[in-house]
Motif scaffolding. Structure first.
Motif, PDB file in Angstrom:
ATOM      1  N   GLY A  19       3.814  -2.440  -7.706  1.00  0.00           N
ATOM      2  CA  GLY A  19       4.260  -1.461  -6.688  1.00  0.00           C
ATOM      3  C   GLY A  19       3.340  -1.372  -5.486  1.00  0.00           C
ATOM      4  O   GLY A  19       3.643  -0.686  -4.511  1.00  0.00           O
ATOM      5  N   GLY A  20       2.188  -2.032  -5.541  1.00  0.00           N
ATOM      6  CA  GLY A  20       1.290  -2.079  -4.383  1.00  0.00           C
ATOM      7  C   GLY A  20       0.649  -0.739  -4.052  1.00  0.00           C
ATOM      8  O   GLY A  20       0.858   0.271  -4.741  1.00  0.00           O
ATOM      9  N   GLY A  21      -0.132  -0.756  -2.970  1.00  0.00           N
ATOM     10  CA  GLY A  21      -0.731   0.492  -2.485  1.00  0.00           C
ATOM     11  C   GLY A  21       0.371   1.489  -2.148  1.00  0.00           C
ATOM     12  O   GLY A  21       0.244   2.698  -2.419  1.00  0.00           O
ATOM     13  N   SER A  22       1.470   0.981  -1.623  1.00  0.00           N
ATOM     14  CA  SER A  22       2.575   1.872  -1.245  1.00  0.00           C
ATOM     15  C   SER A  22       3.157   2.568  -2.469  1.00  0.00           C
ATOM     16  O   SER A  22       3.566   3.730  -2.387  1.00  0.00           O
ATOM     17  CB  SER A  22       3.676   1.080  -0.538  1.00  0.00           C
TER      18      SER A  22
ATOM     19  N   PHE B 252       1.198   5.522  -3.046  1.00  0.00           N
ATOM     20  CA  PHE B 252       1.452   6.657  -2.136  1.00  0.00           C
ATOM     21  C   PHE B 252       2.439   7.627  -2.803  1.00  0.00           C
ATOM     22  O   PHE B 252       2.379   8.830  -2.572  1.00  0.00           O
ATOM     23  CB  PHE B 252       2.039   6.169  -0.803  1.00  0.00           C
TER      24      PHE B 252
ATOM     25  N   TRP C 201      -2.151   3.966   7.139  1.00  0.00           N
ATOM     26  CA  TRP C 201      -1.931   4.012   5.688  1.00  0.00           C
ATOM     27  C   TRP C 201      -2.016   5.416   5.133  1.00  0.00           C
ATOM     28  O   TRP C 201      -1.209   5.808   4.280  1.00  0.00           O
ATOM     29  CB  TRP C 201      -2.866   3.026   4.979  1.00  0.00           C
TER      30      TRP C 201
ATOM     31  N   ASN D  83     -10.648   3.171   3.772  1.00  0.00           N
ATOM     32  CA  ASN D  83     -10.742   2.148   4.822  1.00  0.00           C
ATOM     33  C   ASN D  83      -9.362   1.942   5.435  1.00  0.00           C
ATOM     34  O   ASN D  83      -8.420   1.578   4.731  1.00  0.00           O
ATOM     35  CB  ASN D  83     -11.256   0.828   4.239  1.00  0.00           C
TER      36      ASN D  83
ATOM     37  N   THR E  59      -7.068  -0.135   7.288  1.00  0.00           N
ATOM     38  CA  THR E  59      -6.984  -1.573   7.555  1.00  0.00           C
ATOM     39  C   THR E  59      -6.471  -1.899   8.958  1.00  0.00           C
ATOM     40  O   THR E  59      -6.908  -2.858   9.583  1.00  0.00           O
ATOM     41  CB  THR E  59      -6.036  -2.213   6.507  1.00  0.00           C
TER      42      THR E  59
ATOM     43  N   ASP F  11      -7.708   6.023  -1.391  1.00  0.00           N
ATOM     44  CA  ASP F  11      -7.119   4.685  -1.291  1.00  0.00           C
ATOM     45  C   ASP F  11      -8.228   3.727  -0.857  1.00  0.00           C
ATOM     46  O   ASP F  11      -8.709   3.797   0.274  1.00  0.00           O
ATOM     47  CB  ASP F  11      -5.992   4.720  -0.249  1.00  0.00           C
TER      48      ASP F  11
ATOM     49  N   SER G 286      -7.873   0.374  -1.025  1.00  0.00           N
ATOM     50  CA  SER G 286      -7.223  -0.946  -1.024  1.00  0.00           C
ATOM     51  C   SER G 286      -7.996  -1.979  -0.223  1.00  0.00           C
ATOM     52  O   SER G 286      -8.118  -3.130  -0.632  1.00  0.00           O
ATOM     53  CB  SER G 286      -5.815  -0.851  -0.448  1.00  0.00           C
ATOM     54  N   SER G 287      -8.505  -1.582   0.945  1.00  0.00           N
ATOM     55  CA  SER G 287      -9.099  -2.618   1.786  1.00  0.00           C
ATOM     56  C   SER G 287     -10.627  -2.603   1.801  1.00  0.00           C
ATOM     57  O   SER G 287     -11.227  -3.347   2.571  1.00  0.00           O
ATOM     58  CB  SER G 287      -8.529  -2.557   3.204  1.00  0.00           C
TER      59      SER G 287
ATOM     60  N   GLN H  67      -4.920  -7.478  -2.999  1.00  0.00           N
ATOM     61  CA  GLN H  67      -4.764  -8.657  -2.127  1.00  0.00           C
ATOM     62  C   GLN H  67      -5.698  -8.733  -0.927  1.00  0.00           C
ATOM     63  O   GLN H  67      -5.484  -9.553  -0.036  1.00  0.00           O
ATOM     64  CB  GLN H  67      -3.303  -8.751  -1.667  1.00  0.00           C
ATOM     65  N   LYS H  68      -6.734  -7.892  -0.907  1.00  0.00           N
ATOM     66  CA  LYS H  68      -7.707  -7.989   0.191  1.00  0.00           C
ATOM     67  C   LYS H  68      -9.061  -8.451  -0.356  1.00  0.00           C
ATOM     68  O   LYS H  68      -9.544  -9.502   0.004  1.00  0.00           O
ATOM     69  CB  LYS H  68      -7.823  -6.650   0.910  1.00  0.00           C
TER      70      LYS H  68
END
Ligand code: PMP
Length: 368
Positions: free
Chosen positions: A76-79, A82, A106, A153, A155, A175, A177-178, A198-199
């Motif tokens: 489901g990713g970072g989104s 959310f 973000w 962070n 992005t 978050d 993620s980055s 993925q970062k």
């Protein structure tokens, strides 16, 4: 094996360590001598169980995650997070409220999504541009809030923000993620941390969630079962089929981070790389301009305009074309902000950053 000539400054999916790619290539068809690929393996097989548990152990070791935290590897990713964060945590208090900081694309998306499930209080006056975090003296916290959320962070806008103090006595959610594993983090200060892989830690498909155990079990009724932290944590991320191959790649990247000195070494390297680029911006007499306040500049994503403060688009195109000729790709800024953005995640080497710095100096000399 021929060395790659391309230098990838992409914001994510992003560069992976060459040794990780080579190992994945070597093991792709026949993993560990078992005759099949990780891509073909049952997520309930003993071989995949080993991959899952070693990936979790490495993560726990690298971040020094306390025992009262669960680690999950979700889709489901970072989104997806959310939505998952408010769906799981906004009900911790009966009024279903949450405090949010909005410092970029973000966190803006995260706050908008949370507003579907409860009352969101943006704690600071609305920003007309995302170049800093408003001073805490301007924050108005809601005493009924269940959580306090911020993006560590940003992005797109290139802001790096550091809040580790509990706000209002409620759980701190971030978050990462980055900038995940780009430096040491004291996990015990947070109720929950999430990060898409993925970062800094792998490829797309898996999102890490680190959550304090006592926060499980408060999901709203409408929470989809695959996003329910208690269900996923109780099932060790195997309630449904997890993103097996992405977890395997993350395991290889974590091993690479460990072998290269862990998060402290990553921090040193990332400081070095980013300051090389910021230093050129700072001494360029306005030829390169970074809009972000000096105190909030991200070490992961360095956005800048070329030619003048608001950017000279023709010159920026020339900059990108020249970079491409030198094998440097994915330097174009996000379409919402324009300009240039250099993403300098863990796998981007000092030599990669040096190549960009050299090019920036030459371009400056030629076009100033
Ligand atoms: N948070 C941050 C900080 C991001 O940079 C991104 C994606 N670039 C997201 C969340 C959303 O991640 P995804 O695309 O995996 O949903």
């Amino acid at each position: 094996m021929e060395q790659k000539q391309t230098i990838n400054f992409g914001p994510g999916p992003a560069k992976l360590p060459q040794s990780v790619l080579l190992q994945a290539q070597k093991e792709l068809v026949n993993y560990n001598g078992i005759g099949i690929s990780v891509l073909e393996m049952s997520h309930r097989s003993s071989d995949f169980s080993k991959i899952l548990s070693s990936t979790e152990s490495l993560l726990r070791e690298l971040l020094n995650i306390p025992d009262n935290y669960k680690v999950m590897f979700l889709q489901g990713g970072g989104s997806g997070q959310f939505s998952a964060v408010p769906l799981n945590l906004i009900g911790l208090k009966e009024d279903n409220c949450a405090d949010y900081i909005v410092t970029g694309t973000w966190s803006e998306r995260a706050a908008k999504e949370a507003a579907k499930y409860g009352k969101v209080n943006i704690v600071h006056p609305k920003l007309d541009k995302y170049t800093k975090i408003p001073d805490p003296s301007s924050w108005t916290l809601n005493p009924s809030s269940s959580l306090f959320y911020y993006g560590c962070n940003e992005t797109v806008h290139g802001g790096g923000y550091n809040i580790t103090r509990k706000q209002n006595g409620v759980v701190l959610v971030s978050d990462m993620s980055s900038n995940f594993l780009s430096r040491p983090v004291d996990v015990s200060k947070f109720g929950l941390i999430f990060a898409g892989a993925q970062k800094n830690v792998g490829c797309a498909g898996v999102t890490v969630v680190i959550v304090r155990e006592d926060l499980l079990g408060h999901a709203l009724n409408e929470c989809p079962i695959v996003l329910d932290y208690k269900v996923q944590a109780t099932n060790n991320s195997l309630y449904n089929t997890p993103p097996c191959f992405s977890i395997y790649i993350m395991g290889l990247v974590l091993e690479w981070i460990k072998n290269n000195g862990g998060t402290a070494a990553m921090e040193k390297l990332n400081k070095h790389k980013s300051s090389m680029i910021y230093d050129i911006i700072n001494v360029s007499n306005g030829f390169y301009a970074c809009p972000v306040d000096v105190a909030c500049r991200s070490r992961m994503n360095v956005p800048f305009r070329v030619g003048k403060k608001e950017g000279d688009e023709a010159l920026e195109k020339k900059f990108l074309d020249g970079a491409l000729k030198r094998g440097m790709i994915s330097l174009k800024g996000h379409r919402s902000v324009g300009g240039i953005r250099a993403s300098l995640y863990n796998a981007v080497t000092l030599e990669d950053a040096q190549a960009l710095a050299t090019y920036m100096k030459e371009f400056l000399k030629e076009h100033q």
